[in-house]
Structures are given as structure tokens and as C-alpha cells.
Design a protein around this motif. Structure first.
Motif, mmCIF file in Angstrom:
data_model
loop_
_atom_site.group_PDB
_atom_site.id
_atom_site.type_symbol
_atom_site.label_atom_id
_atom_site.label_comp_id
_atom_site.label_asym_id
_atom_site.label_seq_id
_atom_site.Cartn_x
_atom_site.Cartn_y
_atom_site.Cartn_z
ATOM 1 N N GLN A 13 -22.004 12.597 17.029
ATOM 2 C CA GLN A 13 -21.807 13.865 17.730
ATOM 3 C C GLN A 13 -23.053 14.741 17.625
ATOM 4 N N ASP A 14 -23.621 14.764 16.427
ATOM 5 C CA ASP A 14 -24.854 15.555 16.241
ATOM 6 C C ASP A 14 -25.945 15.035 17.162
ATOM 7 N N ARG A 68 -8.780 14.501 17.162
ATOM 8 C CA ARG A 68 -9.360 15.593 16.363
ATOM 9 C C ARG A 68 -9.616 15.118 14.940
ATOM 10 N N PRO A 69 -10.666 14.380 14.744
ATOM 11 C CA PRO A 69 -10.933 13.777 13.433
ATOM 12 C C PRO A 69 -11.031 14.807 12.298
ATOM 13 N N GLU A 70 -11.322 16.045 12.656
ATOM 14 C CA GLU A 70 -11.507 17.030 11.585
ATOM 15 C C GLU A 70 -10.224 17.286 10.792
ATOM 16 N N ILE A 71 -9.044 16.897 11.335
ATOM 17 C CA ILE A 71 -7.812 17.131 10.573
ATOM 18 C C ILE A 71 -7.579 16.047 9.512
ATOM 19 N N ILE A 72 -8.454 15.042 9.495
ATOM 20 C CA ILE A 72 -8.223 13.940 8.547
ATOM 21 C C ILE A 72 -8.704 14.326 7.148
ATOM 22 N N PRO A 108 -25.616 4.170 16.011
ATOM 23 C CA PRO A 108 -25.798 5.179 14.968
ATOM 24 C C PRO A 108 -27.258 5.616 14.903
ATOM 25 N N PRO A 109 -27.498 6.845 14.508
ATOM 26 C CA PRO A 109 -28.854 7.383 14.535
ATOM 27 C C PRO A 109 -29.708 6.844 13.408
ATOM 28 N N HIS A 110 -29.991 5.589 13.426
ATOM 29 C CA HIS A 110 -30.860 5.005 12.402
ATOM 30 C C HIS A 110 -32.229 4.738 12.989
ATOM 31 N N VAL A 120 -13.344 4.641 5.320
ATOM 32 C CA VAL A 120 -12.886 5.656 6.280
ATOM 33 C C VAL A 120 -13.900 6.795 6.325
ATOM 34 N N ASN A 121 -14.348 7.212 5.143
ATOM 35 C CA ASN A 121 -15.352 8.287 5.079
ATOM 36 C C ASN A 121 -16.617 7.910 5.858
ATOM 37 N N LYS A 122 -17.027 6.672 5.668
ATOM 38 C CA LYS A 122 -18.255 6.217 6.323
ATOM 39 C C LYS A 122 -18.114 6.293 7.841
ATOM 40 N N LEU A 123 -16.955 5.850 8.304
ATOM 41 C CA LEU A 123 -16.729 5.866 9.753
ATOM 42 C C LEU A 123 -16.733 7.299 10.282
ATOM 43 N N LEU A 124 -16.066 8.175 9.542
ATOM 44 C CA LEU A 124 -16.011 9.572 9.999
ATOM 45 C C LEU A 124 -17.410 10.179 10.002
ATOM 46 N N LYS A 125 -18.170 9.808 8.977
ATOM 47 C CA LYS A 125 -19.531 10.328 8.903
ATOM 48 C C LYS A 125 -20.362 9.818 10.091
ATOM 49 N N GLN A 126 -20.180 8.570 10.373
ATOM 50 C CA GLN A 126 -20.920 7.980 11.493
ATOM 51 C C GLN A 126 -20.567 8.688 12.793
#
Ligand code: GTP
Ligand code: MG
Length: 450
Positions: free
Chosen positions: A423-424, A389-393, A448-450, A412-418
Motif C-alpha cells: 500500500q505504501d 479492512r485488514p487493520e481490524i486484525i 513486494p518492495p524489495h 500472518v504478521n509477515k503477510l499483513l506487513k507485506q
């Protein structure tokens, strides 16, 4: 020259690849179109039948229907069959004890004289052979002079012309000269005829028996399609040929000759002529030709790579999870691992067709081995709960994870964003017709959606 065939096959494959799981009826429909495409390209009917049967046997096997990328699997099967059809691997020239004789035969105007000079030049430049050219063409006035002129242009030796000699006598003199002067290779250019006739065949047999050629190359005009194939068969039955040179591959032949030659004659295409200039002669590589016909970039080696590295059941399990919109950091971790095994994203992407446009973007995305390793380390520093559950980070957890993995909070932020972006993308893909659609294109879902 394969434009039509290429575009027709392209359409068939596009349709296949858009499907997720393949049914037998999908494969059959595709094969019907492939059959028509080959016939339109002027490939001989028995060859087409054999081809389609062979592909079908492989393609409806369970392996393909269950595979992660069934459409691409079929492309690969078609490709492999095409390579086989074209003769498997490249056949080089055989040499006998010096002077090794290459006898050039073929119908009138097929390109024998030009090809003789091209070949002489090639062997001289690339293989450092001492080559002697000799024209046995006493049919056409000036034929011998034509070869002498081409030899001068190619800067290779040519047997001096003696008026009134017959072909066998010229061949004998060529061999004597070659032995005496230490030539490695003698190329004998012969006279052409409008049709295969008794006189021509008798003359060629006499020359063959005298010269004992290591290679007898049939020169055939690709533009004449099926006729070229029939001519090759007849020459082979009568004289025995060891290989084929297809000329005028630069023209707009439909390709049938190239595709039927090997099956019908049992002899390999060794070279192709691609123009009038003396350097317009290429060794024939079935592998490259098949890829060119299919215009598939390197889908084939991509599929091989994926098949080697991807655990199919695991991939299917993941596909099912993703289809349900479930894709947590454990899944991302697995994807990253898989990407590493496949040599990184850029390695994979570079092999996809039509990718040239995307190359810059890939470079921008800067997806490399090190980054994958770093991302794996970040995920490894998370607790099982965080991975699910990454949203708790939040902030303090991010700092801990960064410390644990030797990275920065922004990594870490970048990975979570990716992960969020993925998911999107999955959600969008789900709306647009299912994750199989993405998988069907062979892009690993971790992209990744690039
Ligand atoms: N575009 C193109 N033209 C070629 C090729 N090979 C040969 N030609 C041309 O075809 C014509 C006939 O070639 P030749 O080499 O004289 O043919 P040949 O078989 O020796 O002819 P004969 O001796 O009369 O039987 C020439 O104008 C060549 O330049 C090729 O691969 N591409
Ligand atoms: Mg000639």
C-alpha cells in the motif's frame, strides 16, 4: 556489432515503456525513431519501410493500446518483426545423397577459404560427417595450399593438389574421390573476384552444373554492409544460392547486412563467422539475434507469459482500484494467484532485462511457490470483513487465522506487513506519476518492495 542500433532502440523503448496507455501518436513517434535507427544501421531502405509498416499495423491495433503493458507489447511486436526479418527460424544445412556437395561462392577476400575449413571442422566434430575439402581456386597462386593448410589444422581431409587442373576438373576429381572413399560431404572452395564478372560466373555455373550442390553458400563480408547485400542478390540471380554465411560479425559492422540479407535475397543466413580461428563459426539463429539486438533480456517470453495468464480486464480493474489507493487483501489474494500461474516471482523476474543485479535480492526475499500458497491460505482463513479492512486484525484474530491456515502468527504478521508495504508503495507510485508507471514496467503490482 549492433551496439548503436541496440542503444538507439533501447532509448525508444524506454520512453515507450514509461508511458501508461499508448496513443497512436506515441507509437508513431517511436516508429519514426526506429526508422532512423535502422537506416543508420545501414539497413536497406525498402526493408526499413516494410518493417516499419508491419510494426505499425500491429502496434496501433486496439489490443496493444488496451494492453496492461503497452510499451512492452510494442517491444514484443518489434522483436517478432525483427525475427521475421532475420529469417524466422534457424535454417540448417540441407544434404543430398552422399557425397553431398556444398559449393562456396563469394567475392575476393570475403572469407570463403576460411569458412570452408570452419564448416568442414564443424560437420566433422558436431555432425560426425566425413568431410572432404577441395579448392577450385586456380586464380591465386598458393590458394590451394592455403586450404590444405587449414584442412590440416582442422584435421579434415583435403583433396591432393594436382598442378594445372581447371576448376571443373578438380570438382570432378573431388566427387570421384568422395564416392570411392566414402565421404559424406564435399566442400568446394572457389576463387574470388574483385567484382562479379562474366568469367567468374561462367566458371561457377560450370562447376554447379557438374557438382549439383545440395547447398550453394554465398560467403559475404558483413563489414561491407549494403554492398554485401547487393552482391548476394546478384549471385543469387545468376548462380542461385541456397544460403548465406556472413563473415566478420566480430568486427564493427553496423548490422545492416545481417538485417537486409533475408528480405533482399530471399535466402536465409545459415552461419556467421565470428573470428579468424577455426572454431569461430556459429549457426545463425534469428530469434537469438533479435533478442541480442534489442538487448531485452527475455521481455518477449515474459510478455507472452503474462498475456497467457493475466486476465486483462481484471488487471485493469485492479489497476484502477490501486490508482485510487484501494488495495485490500482480496486484491492481494488475486495477485498471489496470478503470480502462481506465472510460475512464481523469481521465474518472472529472472526474465526481465537488467535483472542480474537483483537476483541476489530475489533470492533473499525467498519468494517461492510454497510461500505464495501459504499466503493464499492465510487470506482464505480470514473473514470477508477482515480481507476488506485488514487493520481490524488484532491479536486474537491473528491467532485464529494462523490456526485456520496451519501457519504461525508471525506468518500472518509477515503477510499483513507485506500488504502494508505494498500500500505504501502504491501511494508513493501514485505520487511519482501513477500506477501505470509500475505496470508499464511489467512488474505485477503484487511485487513486494524489495
Ligand atoms: N575477423 C574475422 N576474420 C575473418 C573471418 N572470416 C575470414 N576472416 C579473415 O579474412 C581473411 C580472408 O579470408 P579467406 O578465407 O582467405 O577469404 P577468401 O574469400 O577465401 O579470399 P579469396 O580466396 O582471395 O577470394 C583471412 O585473413 C581470414 O582469417 C571472420 O569471420 N572474422
Ligand atoms: Mg580463398
Amino acid at each position: 556489432m549492433f551496439e548503436n542500433l541496440t542503444s538507439r532502440l533501447g532509448t525508444v523503448f524506454d520512453r515507450l515503456k514509461r508511458r501508461g496507455a499508448l496513443r497512436e501518436s506515441d507509437v508513431d513517434a517511436a516508429l519514426r525513431e526506429i526508422r532512423v535507427a535502422l537506416l543508420e544501421a545501414d539497413v536497406a531502405l525498402p526493408v526499413v519501410k516494410d518493417f516499419v509498416r508491419g510494426v505499425r499495423e500491429k502496434a496501433v491495433g486496439r489490443e496493444v493500446l488496451k494492453s496492461v503493458t503497452p510499451g512492452q507489447m510494442v517491444v514484443k511486436i518489434v522483436h517478432d518483426h525483427l525475427v521475421e526479418l532475420l529469417g524466422g527460424s534457424h535454417s540448417g544445412l540441407r544434404y543430398g545423397p552422399p557425397p553431398s556437395v556444398i559449393l562456396m561462392v563469394g567475392l575476393q577476400g570475403s572469407g570463403k577459404t576460411t569458412t570452408s575449413a570452419k564448416l568442414a571442422r564443424r560437420l566433422d566434430r558436431r555432425e560426425k560427417k566425413r568431410v572432404l575439402l577441395a579448392s577450385l581456386d586456380v586464380q591465386r597462386p598458393a590458394a590451394q595450399e592455403q586450404l590444405a593448410t587449414l584442412a590440416r589444422q582442422a584435421e579434415v581431409a583435403c583433396l591432393p593438389i594436382v598442378a594445372g587442373e581447371d576448376p571443373v576438373a578438380i570438382a570432378r576429381r573431388a566427387l570421384e574421390t568422395a564416392r570411392r572413399e566414402g565421404f559424406d560431404v564435399v566442400i568446394l572452395d572457389t576463387a574470388g573476384r574483385l567484382h562479379i564478372d562474366e568469367a567468374l560466373m561462367g566458371e561457377l555455373e560450370a562447376v554447379r552444373d557438374l557438382a549439383q550442390p545440395a547447398e550453394t553458400l554465398l560467403v559475404a563480408d558483413a563489414l561491407t554492409g549494403q554492398d554485401a547485400v547487393n552482391v548476394a542478390r546478384q549471385f543469387n540471380e545468376r548462380i542461385g544460392i541456397s544460403g548465406i554465411v556472413l563473415t566478420r560479425m566480430d568486427g564493427d559492422a553496423r548490422g545492416g547486412a545481417a538485417l537486409s540479407m533475408r528480405t533482399v535475397t530471399g535466402r536465409p543466413i545459415k552461419f556467421v563467422g565470428t573470428g579468424e580461428k577455426l572454431d569461430a563459426l556459429d549457426p545463425f539463429h534469428p530469434e537469438r539475434m533479435a533478442s541480442r539486438i534489442l538487448d531485452m533480456g527475455d521481455v518477449v517470453s515474459l510478455v507472452e507469459k503474462v498475456a497467457e495468464t493475466v486476465d486483462r480486464d481484471e488487471a485493469e480493474r485492479m489497476a484502477r482500484r490501486m490508482a485510487k489507493g484501494r488495495f485490500d487483501l482480496n486484491d492481494l489474494r488475486k495477485q498471489l494467484q496470478q503470480m502462481r500461474r506465472m510460475g512464481g516471482m523469481s521465474g518472472i523476474l529472472a526474465q526481465l532485462p537488467g535483472i542480474a543485479k537483483m537476483k541476489q535480492q530475489i533470492a533473499k526475499a525467498n519468494i517461492d511457490e510454497k510461500m505464495i500458497l501459504r499466503q493464499c491460505a492465510i487470506i482464505d482463513s480470514m473473514t470477508p470483513q477482515e480481507r476488506r479492512r485488514p487493520e481490524i486484525i488484532h491479536a486474537s484474530r491473528k491467532r485464529r487465522i494462523a490456526r485456520g491456515s496451519g501457519t504461525q502468527v508471525q506468518d500472518v504478521n509477515k503477510l499483513l506487513k507485506q500488504h502494508r508495504q505494498m500500500q505504501d508503495m502504491l501511494k508513493r507510485a501514485k505520487k511519482a506519476g501513477g500506477i501505470q508507471n509500475l505496470l508499464g514496467r511489467g512488474l505485477p503490482p503484487g511485487m513486494p518492495p524489495h
